[in-house]
Motif scaffolding. Structure first.
Motif: not given
Length: 232
Positions: A101-102, A137-138, A173-174, A180-182
């Motif tokens: 997520g980074a 990441e959007i 998830f933030v 957010h992430i797709l």
């Protein structure tokens, strides 16, 4: 040899490239954490003088706990070396990253570094990227519209597959940046460069997990052997 030991051995091999006085980009994820633990031992026991820029709050917290000196990219906008893991590595040193997520901060830090060494166990190597879902990441604003535009962009390249909104504890998830992430299950990606350009053209896309032309070397643990791709 299990994956954890492979990660540790790859991290140890990459650590040999760290020299006193270096400005380090420090990645995120389980493989990067193996590197941080080994780096901390050299800092504590050998007095190794380095300063790191963490790619996530998670990495920053671990470095502080283990006594690895940190700074920010604003204070040190040019780095000597980034060491980070990857979710996939192909033969051209193109990567898929972002499982932790980074990806946005990881890409900013990598782009600010003279060199990037990727550390991984052999399970991360692929002939073609895409088996691991591509993180995108959007911005939360207009997320549905952004998702539709991503689907259209991918379809024009012959890529189809579900886009799943990443969730944690039944909530979206933030990321550390508030996005957010797709996770896009496109399958095999024949032309990562074309997909990268198409995703960047979608206004709601903040960044994606295709790292192209960024890694200068990869250190890969395969059983008892260490494979090096690129130039350390």
């Amino acid at each position: 040899m299990d994956a954890a030991e492979g990660k540790r051995r790859a991290a140890a091999a990459a650590l040999a490239e760290v020299q006193a006085g270096m400005r380090l980009g420090i990645g995120t994820g389980s493989t990067a954490e193996a590197f941080i633990h080994l780096l901390a031992v050299r800092v504590r026991d050998e007095g190794l003088r380095v300063v790191g820029v963490p790619t996530s709050e998670r990495t920053a917290a671990l470095c502080r706990d283990l006594g690895v000196p940190l700074t920010t990219l604003d204070e040190l906008p040019e780095l000597d070396l980034t060491i980070d893991g990857a979710d996939e590595i192909d033969g051209a040193l193109r990567l898929v990253k972002g499982g932790g997520g980074a990806l946005l901060r990881e890409k900013i830090v990598a782009a600010s570094s003279a060199r990037m060494i990727v550390i991984a166990d052999g399970s991360k190597t692929v002939e073609a990227l895409g088996a691991f879902p591509l993180p995108i990441e959007i911005n939360p604003f207009g997320a549905v519209a952004t998702r539709l535009q991503i689907e259209k962009a991918a379809s024009r390249l012959g890529l189809n597959g579900p886009l799943a909104l990443r969730r944690r504890d039944d909530r979206p998830f933030v990321t550390d940046g508030g996005h957010h992430i797709l996770d896009a299950s496109f399958g095999r990606i024949p032309d990562p460069e074309a997909l990268s350009a198409s995703l960047h053209a979608v206004p709601g896309v903040v960044e994606h997990g295709l790292f192209i032309g960024m890694a200068t070397a990869a250190v890969i643990a395969r059983g008892e052997d260490i494979e090096v791709r690129g130039a350390l």
